[in-house]
Design a protein around this motif. Sequence first.
Motif, PDB file in Angstrom:
ATOM      1  N   GLN A 129      -5.192  11.728   1.072  1.00 44.26           N
ATOM      2  CA  GLN A 129      -6.620  11.482   0.859  1.00 44.26           C
ATOM      3  C   GLN A 129      -7.067  10.152   1.474  1.00 44.26           C
ATOM      4  O   GLN A 129      -8.254   9.908   1.608  1.00 44.26           O
ATOM      5  CB  GLN A 129      -7.014  11.586  -0.612  1.00 44.26           C
ATOM      6  N   ASN A 130      -6.098   9.305   1.864  1.00 42.77           N
ATOM      7  CA  ASN A 130      -6.415   8.059   2.561  1.00 42.77           C
ATOM      8  C   ASN A 130      -6.205   8.188   4.069  1.00 42.77           C
ATOM      9  O   ASN A 130      -6.214   7.192   4.779  1.00 42.77           O
ATOM     10  CB  ASN A 130      -5.539   6.913   2.031  1.00 42.77           C
ATOM     11  N   GLY A 131      -5.951   9.414   4.531  1.00 44.05           N
ATOM     12  CA  GLY A 131      -5.783   9.652   5.955  1.00 44.05           C
ATOM     13  C   GLY A 131      -4.348   9.701   6.434  1.00 44.05           C
ATOM     14  O   GLY A 131      -4.101   9.866   7.621  1.00 44.05           O
ATOM     15  N   ALA A 132      -3.379   9.573   5.542  1.00 44.78           N
ATOM     16  CA  ALA A 132      -1.967   9.603   5.930  1.00 44.78           C
ATOM     17  C   ALA A 132      -1.482  11.045   6.074  1.00 44.78           C
ATOM     18  O   ALA A 132      -2.017  11.969   5.454  1.00 44.78           O
ATOM     19  CB  ALA A 132      -1.126   8.883   4.882  1.00 44.78           C
ATOM     20  N   PHE A 190       0.860  -1.179   0.000  1.00 42.76           N
ATOM     21  CA  PHE A 190       0.000   0.000   0.000  1.00 42.76           C
ATOM     22  C   PHE A 190       0.898   1.231   0.000  1.00 42.76           C
ATOM     23  O   PHE A 190       2.116   1.124   0.104  1.00 42.76           O
ATOM     24  CB  PHE A 190      -0.957  -0.006   1.200  1.00 42.76           C
ATOM     25  N   CYS A 191       0.290   2.400  -0.155  1.00 40.83           N
ATOM     26  CA  CYS A 191       1.079   3.630  -0.186  1.00 40.83           C
ATOM     27  C   CYS A 191       0.470   4.669   0.751  1.00 40.83           C
ATOM     28  O   CYS A 191      -0.659   4.511   1.213  1.00 40.83           O
ATOM     29  CB  CYS A 191       1.213   4.173  -1.605  1.00 40.83           C
ATOM     30  N   SER A 192       1.221   5.707   1.005  1.00 43.48           N
ATOM     31  CA  SER A 192       0.833   6.773   1.926  1.00 43.48           C
ATOM     32  C   SER A 192       0.328   7.973   1.134  1.00 43.48           C
ATOM     33  O   SER A 192       1.088   8.607   0.408  1.00 43.48           O
ATOM     34  CB  SER A 192       2.055   7.161   2.775  1.00 43.48           C
ATOM     35  N   ARG A 193      -0.961   8.252   1.268  1.00 47.40           N
ATOM     36  CA  ARG A 193      -1.580   9.384   0.566  1.00 47.40           C
ATOM     37  C   ARG A 193      -2.474  10.138   1.533  1.00 47.40           C
ATOM     38  O   ARG A 193      -3.242   9.524   2.282  1.00 47.40           O
ATOM     39  CB  ARG A 193      -2.442   8.897  -0.613  1.00 47.40           C
ATOM     40  N   ASN A 202       3.714   6.911  -2.923  1.00 45.37           N
ATOM     41  CA  ASN A 202       3.553   7.775  -1.752  1.00 45.37           C
ATOM     42  C   ASN A 202       3.536   9.225  -2.195  1.00 45.37           C
ATOM     43  O   ASN A 202       4.309   9.633  -3.060  1.00 45.37           O
ATOM     44  CB  ASN A 202       4.710   7.577  -0.765  1.00 45.37           C
ATOM     45  N   GLU A 203       2.658  10.019  -1.586  1.00 49.97           N
ATOM     46  CA  GLU A 203       2.590  11.438  -1.917  1.00 49.97           C
ATOM     47  C   GLU A 203       3.479  12.241  -0.971  1.00 49.97           C
ATOM     48  O   GLU A 203       3.471  12.019   0.236  1.00 49.97           O
ATOM     49  CB  GLU A 203       1.152  11.950  -1.834  1.00 49.97           C
TER      50      GLU A 203
END
Length: 115
Positions: free
Chosen positions: A60-63, A55-58, A108-109
Amino acid sequence: MQTNKINYVELPARDLALNKAFFRQVFGWGFKDYGPDYTAFENAGLDGGFFRADFCSRPQNGAALVILFSDALEAARDKVAFAGGIIEQEIFEFPGGRRFHFLDPCGNEWAVWGR
């Protein structure tokens, strides 16, 4: 070490070798591997590392959004794009400066800001 202060940050990466090469090329970071599924970054301004994950860190996904600083914002954007990063949001102004957002090779953003 300071008690009750942010000390370390960990981020996911589908491909550790790919992310290491990207951040080494673009930002000059170093890395220290701890087995096949974890690498700590060095010379990044904050201690932390990448762990192998699908998975990645964004945001908009709460990261949380990790934001880097650059004295040469346009040059940083160009280096990110040249090294294979995806410019997610072009340079824009905000109170106090300007910044852009990008995706690293693992999705990741990140953001980079400057004046």
